[in-house]
Design a protein around this motif. Structure first.
Motif, PDB file in Angstrom:
ATOM      1  N   LEU A   1       0.866  -1.179   0.000  1.00  0.00           N
ATOM      2  CA  LEU A   1       0.000   0.000   0.000  1.00  0.00           C
ATOM      3  C   LEU A   1       0.900   1.225   0.000  1.00  0.00           C
ATOM      4  N   LEU A   2       1.021   1.852  -1.175  1.00  0.00           N
ATOM      5  CA  LEU A   2       1.795   3.084  -1.283  1.00  0.00           C
ATOM      6  C   LEU A   2       0.894   4.291  -1.446  1.00  0.00           C
ATOM      7  N   ASP A   3      -0.210   4.122  -2.171  1.00  0.00           N
ATOM      8  CA  ASP A   3      -1.125   5.230  -2.415  1.00  0.00           C
ATOM      9  C   ASP A   3      -2.537   4.681  -2.479  1.00  0.00           C
ATOM     10  N   ALA A   4      -3.286   4.885  -1.410  1.00  0.00           N
ATOM     11  CA  ALA A   4      -4.649   4.353  -1.355  1.00  0.00           C
ATOM     12  C   ALA A   4      -5.552   5.018  -2.389  1.00  0.00           C
ATOM     13  N   GLY A   5      -5.134   6.177  -2.915  1.00  0.00           N
ATOM     14  CA  GLY A   5      -5.947   6.872  -3.912  1.00  0.00           C
ATOM     15  C   GLY A   5      -5.760   6.338  -5.319  1.00  0.00           C
ATOM     16  N   GLY A   6      -4.867   5.365  -5.479  1.00  0.00           N
ATOM     17  CA  GLY A   6      -4.590   4.842  -6.816  1.00  0.00           C
ATOM     18  C   GLY A   6      -5.614   3.824  -7.264  1.00  0.00           C
ATOM     19  N   VAL A   7      -6.892   4.188  -7.226  1.00  0.00           N
ATOM     20  CA  VAL A   7      -7.997   3.309  -7.623  1.00  0.00           C
ATOM     21  C   VAL A   7      -8.856   4.051  -8.633  1.00  0.00           C
ATOM     22  N   HIS A   8      -9.306   3.367  -9.678  1.00  0.00           N
ATOM     23  CA  HIS A   8     -10.192   3.989 -10.664  1.00  0.00           C
ATOM     24  C   HIS A   8     -11.490   4.383  -9.971  1.00  0.00           C
ATOM     25  N   GLY A   9     -11.790   5.681  -9.980  1.00  0.00           N
ATOM     26  CA  GLY A   9     -12.944   6.182  -9.242  1.00  0.00           C
ATOM     27  C   GLY A   9     -14.274   5.657  -9.713  1.00  0.00           C
ATOM     28  N   GLY A  10     -14.333   5.200 -10.966  1.00  0.00           N
ATOM     29  CA  GLY A  10     -15.594   4.697 -11.497  1.00  0.00           C
ATOM     30  C   GLY A  10     -15.878   3.261 -11.123  1.00  0.00           C
ATOM     31  N   ARG A  11     -14.901   2.577 -10.556  1.00  0.00           N
ATOM     32  CA  ARG A  11     -15.097   1.193 -10.150  1.00  0.00           C
ATOM     33  C   ARG A  11     -15.514   1.110  -8.692  1.00  0.00           C
ATOM     34  N   SER A  12     -16.274   0.077  -8.403  1.00  0.00           N
ATOM     35  CA  SER A  12     -16.606  -0.174  -7.000  1.00  0.00           C
ATOM     36  C   SER A  12     -15.427  -0.876  -6.340  1.00  0.00           C
ATOM     37  N   ALA A  13     -15.446  -0.909  -5.016  1.00  0.00           N
ATOM     38  CA  ALA A  13     -14.386  -1.605  -4.286  1.00  0.00           C
ATOM     39  C   ALA A  13     -14.351  -3.070  -4.700  1.00  0.00           C
ATOM     40  N   TYR A  14     -15.524  -3.659  -4.854  1.00  0.00           N
ATOM     41  CA  TYR A  14     -15.590  -5.073  -5.236  1.00  0.00           C
ATOM     42  C   TYR A  14     -14.987  -5.276  -6.626  1.00  0.00           C
ATOM     43  N   GLN A  15     -15.345  -4.419  -7.589  1.00  0.00           N
ATOM     44  CA  GLN A  15     -14.812  -4.545  -8.949  1.00  0.00           C
ATOM     45  C   GLN A  15     -13.298  -4.380  -8.978  1.00  0.00           C
ATOM     46  N   HIS A  16     -12.808  -3.436  -8.187  1.00  0.00           N
ATOM     47  CA  HIS A  16     -11.364  -3.193  -8.136  1.00  0.00           C
ATOM     48  C   HIS A  16     -10.627  -4.442  -7.651  1.00  0.00           C
ATOM     49  N   LEU A  17     -11.109  -5.036  -6.578  1.00  0.00           N
ATOM     50  CA  LEU A  17     -10.450  -6.210  -6.022  1.00  0.00           C
ATOM     51  C   LEU A  17     -10.647  -7.434  -6.919  1.00  0.00           C
ATOM     52  N   ALA A  18     -11.827  -7.537  -7.552  1.00  0.00           N
ATOM     53  CA  ALA A  18     -12.091  -8.673  -8.442  1.00  0.00           C
ATOM     54  C   ALA A  18     -11.150  -8.645  -9.642  1.00  0.00           C
ATOM     55  N   ALA A  19     -10.866  -7.444 -10.159  1.00  0.00           N
ATOM     56  CA  ALA A  19      -9.944  -7.323 -11.291  1.00  0.00           C
ATOM     57  C   ALA A  19      -8.531  -7.720 -10.878  1.00  0.00           C
ATOM     58  N   LEU A  20      -8.112  -7.293  -9.688  1.00  0.00           N
ATOM     59  CA  LEU A  20      -6.793  -7.689  -9.189  1.00  0.00           C
ATOM     60  C   LEU A  20      -6.711  -9.202  -9.000  1.00  0.00           C
ATOM     61  N   ALA A  21      -7.781  -9.781  -8.462  1.00  0.00           N
ATOM     62  CA  ALA A  21      -7.792 -11.223  -8.236  1.00  0.00           C
ATOM     63  C   ALA A  21      -7.696 -11.981  -9.555  1.00  0.00           C
ATOM     64  N   ALA A  22      -8.473 -11.555 -10.542  1.00  0.00           N
ATOM     65  CA  ALA A  22      -8.471 -12.235 -11.840  1.00  0.00           C
ATOM     66  C   ALA A  22      -7.112 -12.133 -12.520  1.00  0.00           C
ATOM     67  N   SER A  23      -6.484 -10.967 -12.421  1.00  0.00           N
ATOM     68  CA  SER A  23      -5.186 -10.772 -13.093  1.00  0.00           C
ATOM     69  C   SER A  23      -4.065 -11.562 -12.439  1.00  0.00           C
ATOM     70  N   ASN A  24      -4.288 -12.011 -11.216  1.00  0.00           N
ATOM     71  CA  ASN A  24      -3.261 -12.784 -10.508  1.00  0.00           C
ATOM     72  C   ASN A  24      -3.663 -14.233 -10.282  1.00  0.00           C
ATOM     73  N   GLY A  25      -4.744 -14.650 -10.939  1.00  0.00           N
ATOM     74  CA  GLY A  25      -5.169 -16.038 -10.827  1.00  0.00           C
ATOM     75  C   GLY A  25      -5.675 -16.423  -9.465  1.00  0.00           C
ATOM     76  N   LEU A  26      -6.248 -15.465  -8.735  1.00  0.00           N
ATOM     77  CA  LEU A  26      -6.762 -15.733  -7.389  1.00  0.00           C
ATOM     78  C   LEU A  26      -8.254 -16.039  -7.442  1.00  0.00           C
ATOM     79  N   PRO A  27      -8.749 -16.910  -6.572  1.00  0.00           N
ATOM     80  CA  PRO A  27     -10.183 -17.216  -6.568  1.00  0.00           C
ATOM     81  C   PRO A  27     -11.017 -16.008  -6.151  1.00  0.00           C
ATOM     82  N   ARG A  28     -12.201 -15.876  -6.737  1.00  0.00           N
ATOM     83  CA  ARG A  28     -13.071 -14.731  -6.461  1.00  0.00           C
ATOM     84  C   ARG A  28     -13.459 -14.645  -4.984  1.00  0.00           C
TER      85      ARG A  28
END
Length: 308
Positions: free
Chosen positions: A78-105
């Motif tokens: 965690l370097l910059d908590a503001g580094g999140v696309h404002g149009g995405r929900s928290a769930y969408q943001h984390l789901a995209a990270l999970a998918a890009s790293n092969g992590l289960p939903r």
């Protein structure tokens, strides 16, 4: 484990990190301290492969970050908590990270629950989040891959009292599990409560690499905390004996010079009652401020006039 060896980073003729060597070991919370401009953020970027060192090297779990097979499962940051696309929900943001790293939903729900973001909040767009909610989302992202190494820059920024206590307990519990926790903060009181070990830098160079207890003990000036009903009379007597007397933030006087026995004898000889007479050490903030004073890049000067 994080290991830096003669780590150096220059930007033109400016040296941000200068031959820095340290080891962040698992099983404890390691605090990373330094004044503004000391090179803390640059060092963290070098650890995460966001900048390339001019000299030396830094590894995480024995490898440079770029060579990690599953970075999010090895290092959470965690370097910059503001580094999140404002149009995405928290769930969408984390789901995209999970998918890009092969992590289960399911990990998304796990970390949202862990950081205290309920489902209704997690479905809201991140641009509407408060600073504290943004911090919780950033910490959730850092924990998503269940990493063995955590690297956090000012994680309590924007959190309320309950949130600060929660992140403190979380850091300690993760370290107790055998993980490596590397924590940067300017809040000395919180660092004193959270960290086991300290790495202190100034102007890109190492100033200290030791336990919190040893750091305070080796640089602290022993003084005495005194409270008395006739406080001003006692102060005058102490100053007449050459003591340095000042207000203690916790109440009463802070006395530098005579020890507790001498102060007690002086009060007795003049018929003064004492409500508190206790030896005390400097706080982490006092010790750190004194040690890093010469390493300050930006220094404000006290003034009684406001520029116009």
């Amino acid at each position: 484990m994080i290991e830096a060896t003669e780590l150096t980073k220059r930007y033109g003729d400016r040296t941000a990190v200068d031959g820095l060597s340290f080891t962040v070991r698992p099983g404890r919370v390691t605090g990373f301290l330094g004044p503004n401009g000391a090179g803390k953020s640059t060092t963290m970027r070098l650890v995460l492969g966001l900048d390339r060192p001019t000299g030396g090297r830094v590894t995480v779990a024995g490898r440079p970050y770029a060579e990690l097979r599953a970075p999010l499962c090895t290092v959470g940051s965690l370097l910059d908590a503001g580094g999140v696309h404002g149009g995405r929900s928290a769930y969408q943001h984390l789901a995209a990270l999970a998918a890009s790293n092969g992590l289960p939903r399911r990990r998304v729900g796990d970390v949202l629950d862990l950081v205290g973001l309920p489902p209704a909040t997690a479905r809201k767009r991140a641009k509407g989040f408060s600073l504290g909610m943004g911090q919780r989302l950033g910490i959730a992202a850092a924990l998503l891959g269940d990493p063995e190494v955590l690297l956090l820059d000012e994680p309590v920024n924007g959190l309320d009292t309950e949130g600060v206590r929660w992140i403190r307990d979380l850091m300690k519990s993760l370290a107790a599990q055998g993980r490596t926790v590397f924590l940067s903060s300017h809040l000395m009181s919180e660092m004193e409560l959270t960290a086991d070990h300290l790495i202190v830098i100034g102007k890109g160079r190492l100033l200290a690499d030791t336990t919190v207890r040893d750091f305070i003990a080796s640089h602290s000036r022993v003084h005495t905390r005194v409270r008395a009903p006739e406080a001003e009379k006692l102060r005058a007597l102490l100053e007449a004996k050459g003591a340095d007397v000042s207000l203690d933030p916790r109440g009463g006087w802070r006395v530098d010079g005579p020890d507790t026995a001498a102060i007690g004898d002086l009060a007795r000889d003049h018929g003064l009652a004492l409500h508190e007479l206790a030896p005390a050490h400097s706080s982490l903030e006092e010790v750190y401020t004194a040690l890093s004073q010469d390493a300050q890049e930006y220094t404000a000067h006290a003034t009684t006039e406001v520029p116009r």
